[in-house]
Design an enzyme around this catalytic site. Sequence first.
Site, PDB file in Angstrom:
ATOM      1  N   SER A 126      33.242  47.289  36.891  1.00 16.97           N
ATOM      2  CA  SER A 126      34.300  46.335  36.561  1.00 16.97           C
ATOM      3  C   SER A 126      33.883  44.930  36.978  1.00 16.97           C
ATOM      4  CB  SER A 126      35.554  46.747  37.338  1.00 16.97           C
ATOM      5  OG  SER A 126      36.479  45.698  37.371  1.00 16.97           O
ATOM      6  N   TYR A 151      39.968  49.805  45.584  1.00 13.43           N
ATOM      7  CA  TYR A 151      39.490  50.167  44.242  1.00 13.43           C
ATOM      8  C   TYR A 151      38.223  49.364  43.913  1.00 13.43           C
ATOM      9  CZ  TYR A 151      38.885  49.880  39.216  1.00 13.43           C
ATOM     10  OH  TYR A 151      38.310  49.868  37.955  1.00 13.43           O
ATOM     11  N   LYS A 155      34.068  50.527  43.488  1.00 12.50           N
ATOM     12  CA  LYS A 155      33.171  50.249  42.356  1.00 12.50           C
ATOM     13  C   LYS A 155      31.863  49.631  42.862  1.00 12.50           C
ATOM     14  CE  LYS A 155      35.499  51.736  38.871  1.00 12.50           C
ATOM     15  NZ  LYS A 155      35.027  52.949  38.203  1.00 12.50           N
TER      16      LYS A 155
END
Length: 353
Positions: A126, A151, A155
Site C-alpha cells: 500500500s 495495519y 505492510k
Amino acid sequence: MNSCVLVTGGAGYIGSHATLALLQAGHDVVVIDNLCNSSQESLARVSKIAGRTPKFLEGDIRESDFLRHVFSTHRIEAVVHFAGLKAVNDSLRQPLLYYHNNVNGTLQLCEAMSEAAVFRLVFSSSATVYGEGAQVPIREASPTGVPTNPYGRSKLMVEELLRDLAQSDARWRIAILRYFNPVGAHPSGLIGEDPNGIPNNLLPYISQVAIGKLKQLQIFGDDYPTPDGTGVRDYIHVQDLVNGHLKALAVIDRKPGLNVWNLGTGRGYSVLQMIRAFEEASGRSVSWQIAPRRGGDIAECWADPAKASAELGWEAQLGLSEMMADAWRWQSKNPRGYSSVSHGQHLANDADS
Ligand code: NAD
Ligand code: UD1
C-alpha cells in the site's frame, strides 16, 4: 495436473477481480480464503462472468498444515497474495491480530512456498508505507516512512521480510505492488466491494449515502493545503489495478529478485471532486458536511506511475467517470452487497482435493 496460480484472499474485493482476470487470461486458479471478510458468493459470480470456475479451498494462511496440503495437491506456479486484514481502526484496537494475520500469515505462506519450490510471488502492499512527508508524485525510490497504525506497519514489515527473503535466495521473484486508492467494480455489476459494517473508505461511504443506507458523509477536514481544502488521493479503478498484477506476474518470470511498483493513475482528486463525479454518474445527490480532520490523514497522496509504465508496460486506462459508474452499478444492483445470498449456495467447496 495443470499448473495454476494460487490466489490468497481471492474471495475478497480485489482478489475476486484478480481471480476473474486470471481466469479470463487463461490461467487455472486456486483460491484460498478463510472468508473472514468475504463471501463465497463473489466466486460464484466470478464463475458466472468467466464461464469457468476457480477451485476454492476454505482455510487460513496462518495454518501451515493447510498450506502444505494446498501446495502438495496442486501444481502451483505462482502466488498472488491478497489475504490480510485491512481496517486501520481495527488495527489500532487489535494490533496483535493484525500482525499475526498479515505478518505471520505471510511468513507461513513464504515457508510453504519455499518448501514446495514455488518462488514467484505478487504481494499487495500500500502507498501507506511511504513517509508522511513524501513528495508528490510519489516515486518508488521515496523513502518508506513510519506508518501511523499497525495495519500500515504490518505492510512495511512484510515488505522488509520479502526483501530479506529475496536477498537470501536468488530463486525468489517477488513483486511488491504499492496500491494507491482502489475503487470501482467490474463493469457487469456482479462483483464489487462489500465492506463489513460502516465503511471506512471514501467511495463505499459515498455509495451507501447515495443508496440511502447511510445518512450523510462526513468530510474529514476542509483546511488542507489543497486546491479546495479537502484531501487529495490517487483513485485507481480495480480493473486497472488487477491488470497490473497480471503484468507483474509475467514480468517477474524474466526479472528475478525483488521489484517494487506503484499502482496508481498519477492523478489526484479531492473529496469534493469525488462527490461531484459520483453525483454525476449516479444521478443521486450525496449529502455531506465538513467534520474535523481524521487522525493519521495526510493532505495529498498520488503516484508517479512511470516505473510501472516503463517496466511492466502498464498504465491505468480508466478515468473517474468509469470508476464512479461502475461503483454505482455494483451498489445499485446489490444494495446489500452479497448478503442477500446464503454463502456457499452456488459453489461447491472442494475441500477434499
Ligand atoms: P478484502 O478484505 O476484501 O480481501 C481480503 C481477503 O483475505 C478476504 O476475502 C478475507 O476473508 C481474506 N483473509 C484475511 N485474512 C485471511 C487469512 N488469515 N487466511 C485466509 N484468508 C484471509 O480486502 P481487499 O480490499 O480485497 O484487499 C486485498 C489486499 O490488498 C489486502 O492485503 C489489503 O491490505 C491490500 N490493500 C488494499 C487496499 C484497499 O484499499 N482495498 C489498499 C492497499 C492495499
Ligand atoms: C486509507 C487508510 C490507508 C489504507 C487505505 C486503503 C487511513 C488513515 N488510511 O487511506 O492506510 O491503505 O485507506 O484501505 O485510514 N474521507 C472523508 N470521509 C470519509 C472517508 C474518507 O472525508 O468518510 C477522506 C479522507 O480524509 C481522505 C480521502 O477521503 O482524504 C480518502 O480516504 P480513504 O478512502 O479512507 O483512503 P486513505 O485515507 O487514502
